[in-house]
Write an enzyme that holds these catalytic residues in place. Structure first.
Site, PDB file in Angstrom:
ATOM      1  N   HIS A 121     -13.902  71.088  51.929  1.00 13.02           N
ATOM      2  CA  HIS A 121     -15.390  71.570  51.636  1.00 13.02           C
ATOM      3  C   HIS A 121     -15.313  72.064  53.582  1.00 13.02           C
ATOM      4  CE1 HIS A 121     -14.374  66.836  53.876  1.00 13.02           C
ATOM      5  NE2 HIS A 121     -14.929  67.792  54.068  1.00 13.02           N
ATOM      6  N   ASP A 169      -9.902  68.672  46.748  1.00 14.63           N
ATOM      7  CA  ASP A 169     -10.311  68.605  48.456  1.00 14.63           C
ATOM      8  C   ASP A 169      -9.443  69.098  49.191  1.00 14.63           C
ATOM      9  OD1 ASP A 169     -12.678  69.078  50.177  1.00 14.63           O
ATOM     10  OD2 ASP A 169     -12.855  67.115  50.269  1.00 14.63           O
ATOM     11  N   GLY A 204     -16.229  65.306  61.067  1.00 11.07           N
ATOM     12  CA  GLY A 204     -14.778  66.040  61.926  1.00 11.07           C
ATOM     13  C   GLY A 204     -14.162  65.680  62.098  1.00 11.07           C
ATOM     14  N   ASN A 205     -13.774  64.417  61.449  1.00  9.87           N
ATOM     15  CA  ASN A 205     -12.798  63.724  60.926  1.00  9.87           C
ATOM     16  C   ASN A 205     -11.641  64.367  60.002  1.00  9.87           C
ATOM     17  OD1 ASN A 205     -13.355  60.781  63.006  1.00  9.87           O
ATOM     18  ND2 ASN A 205     -11.158  61.709  63.124  1.00  9.87           N
ATOM     19  N   SER A 206     -12.704  65.808  59.054  1.00  6.87           N
ATOM     20  CA  SER A 206     -12.488  65.921  57.668  1.00  6.87           C
ATOM     21  C   SER A 206     -10.997  66.447  57.667  1.00  6.87           C
ATOM     22  CB  SER A 206     -13.360  65.878  57.360  1.00  6.87           C
ATOM     23  OG  SER A 206     -14.398  65.265  56.735  1.00  6.87           O
ATOM     24  N   LEU A 248      -9.022  69.728  28.326  1.00 11.66           N
ATOM     25  CA  LEU A 248      -8.721  69.534  26.847  1.00 11.66           C
ATOM     26  C   LEU A 248      -9.857  70.482  26.559  1.00 11.66           C
ATOM     27  CD1 LEU A 248      -7.065  65.966  27.111  1.00 11.66           C
ATOM     28  CD2 LEU A 248      -6.034  68.015  26.624  1.00 11.66           C
ATOM     29  N   GLY A 249     -10.997  70.183  27.571  1.00 12.48           N
ATOM     30  CA  GLY A 249     -12.756  70.709  26.568  1.00 12.48           C
ATOM     31  C   GLY A 249     -13.357  69.278  26.261  1.00 12.48           C
TER      32      GLY A 249
END
Length: 470
Positions: free
Chosen positions: A109, A139, A210-212, A267-268
């Site tokens: 992100h 992520d 900002g730590n992400s 699998l849907g």
């Protein structure tokens, strides 16, 4: 334990476990930070594919707000812009080196939609970075900088830490510069609603915007997680931080480097929990498995499963509602897997070829959509999303076009329209898509054009005449 009152250092020395070693004893974490800090970088997104509508909303909200606290927050976050600033919006996060030749891990992100990315090393150097790949499910994104040798951190496993163990987080909160916070592992195996595939580590170490992408580390320097999210009513740290387990990161970076993406099984089907009441209604003696509530008609399970089936096992794994996503994520595309299900009081065994998990739809705010010029009004408009309308206080409107540009002497500007206004109607016609402005007639004093505009939460009708209303 994490003591913040160093006035009781003697008591802390008695209570801290000996296993923390020198770095986690009364010496603090200074030695550890000196060792690992050179491997933690700031990730700077210089350009993002931001839609014209999103850009207009950001401009409008940044220059119209009179709340000084909002202005300060934007300034600290590095996204306070002026109306004359036409540069693409940027973003900022953290990352860390995992290989000496310049391989860097961060959050997806942070770089999602990026056109240009740089990393800033602790010594102040800025280096261009290439996005090798990104994975929406975990992520995680993988970056590469060339021409340098960098100190790398060691990816360990979250299985090496228990609830109560000491950890530190390193990153660049709010763009203020590299910062260190300490805490403990508060909980394990937390599943967030938006990330059903990940068993997050929870920590009370201070984590802010900002730590992400920064590392969550043990006192001996092993990375056990990548800080990713916070739960906060205020937007700041309240001691509820979440990190992606290191083993999850390890499982995806190989494919990101070689393929640029991660292939997962699909699998849907959609499932729900089998409650005692549902089990009784289904004729089951006790709750078990996962109840299939819908089947993707174009998915791999379309000819195998039906709504109302109860999926019991996938391969050798027993299925529950809570484990379904993780079991599916471990499946390899194109593999033939045997499953058991319950249908109309009978247990059946079926073999199914696993499909590929589709990529998520693009973020409408990062689609790069351009605005549309309306010659009759001498202004440009762009489509809006729910998020854009919420940002400009038009969330009560089901649709609308946001004003992105105005020619100073044009009918729109003369009538007092501004960038960030949302036009919901032109005449009696509702504005749903930019195509709806096609054929808009030019206004004149004898034939004014009625439009409905929303600004700062207030809806107003304006008659455009092509002349100044002042």
């Amino acid at each position: 334990m994490n003591f913040t009152n160093w006035g009781i250092a003697a008591l802390a020395a008695l209570l801290l476990p000996m296993s923390c070693g020198a770095a986690g004893s009364t010496q603090g974490y200074a030695a550890l930070v000196r060792q690992v800090a050179p491997s933690v970088v700031t990730v700077m997104v210089e350009e993002k594919r931001v839609s014209a509508g999103q850009r207009a909303a950001e401009l409008a909200t940044s220059v119209n707000s009179s709340d000084i606290s909002v202005v300060i927050r934007r300034l600290l976050a590095g996204n306070l812009v002026s109306p004359d600033d036409d540069r693409p919006t940027g973003a900022l996060g953290s990352g860390f080196v995992i290989r000496a030749d310049g391989l860097i891990v961060t959050n997806r992100h942070v770089v999602n939609g990026a056109v240009k990315v740089k990393v800033r090393l602790p010594d102040g150097r800025d280096l261009p970075a290439k996005i090798l790949g990104a994975d929406a499910v975990t992520d995680i994104a993988l970056l590469k900088v060339d021409g340098v040798r960098l100190p790398a951190l060691r990816l360990s496993s979250s299985q090496s830490v228990s609830v109560g163990d000491a950890v530190i987080a390193i990153g660049n909160p709010y763009g203020l510069g590299q910062s260190v916070s300490a805490g403990i592992i508060s909980a394990r195996a937390r599943t967030l609603e938006d990330d059903p595939y990940i068993d997050f580590l929870q920590t009370d170490a201070a984590i802010n915007h900002g730590n992400s992408g920064g590392p969550l580390m043990t006192p001996d320097g092993a990375v056990v997680g990548v800080t990713s999210a916070i739960f906060s009513p205020s937007g700041g740290s309240v001691g509820l931080g979440f990190a992606i387990p290191a083993e999850t990161v390890t499982s995806v970076i190989g494919q990101l480097e070689s393929k640029g993406h991660v292939e997962r099984g699909y699998l849907g089907i959609s499932v729900q929990e089998v409650t005692p009441t549902l089990a009784k209604a289904l004729g089951m003696k006790a709750p078990a498995g996962a109840l299939i509530s819908s089947v993707d008609p174009a998915g791999p399970a379309a000819k195998t499963f039906a709504p109302g089936d109860v999926l019991l096992t996938v391969g050798s794994s027993h299925v529950t509602f809570r484990t379904m996503s993780k079991i599916t994520a471990r499946l390899q595309p194109d593999a033939l897997v045997t499953m058991t299900l319950r249908r109309e009081a009978k247990t059946l065994s079926v073999a199914m070829k696993i499909g590929r998990l589709p990529e998520p739809p693009p973020d409408p705010g990062l689609d790069g959509d351009q605005d549309t010029w309306v010659p009759a009004l001498q202004l440009a408009v762009a489509n809006t999303t729910e998020d854009i309308r919420k940002a400009v206080k038009a969330s009560d409107e089901p649709s609308g076009l946001i004003v992105t540009q105005l020619r100073p002497a044009g009918p729109g500007a003369l009538a007092g329209l501004k960038v960030g206004d949302v036009i919901t109607h032109i005449g009696s016609k509702q504005m749903i898509d930019v195509r709806d402005v096609k054929g808009t007639p030019a206004p004149a004093p004898q034939t004014p054009l009625l439009i409905r505009v929303v600004r700062d939460g207030n809806a107003t009708f304006v008659a455009l005449t092509g002349q100044s209303e002042l």
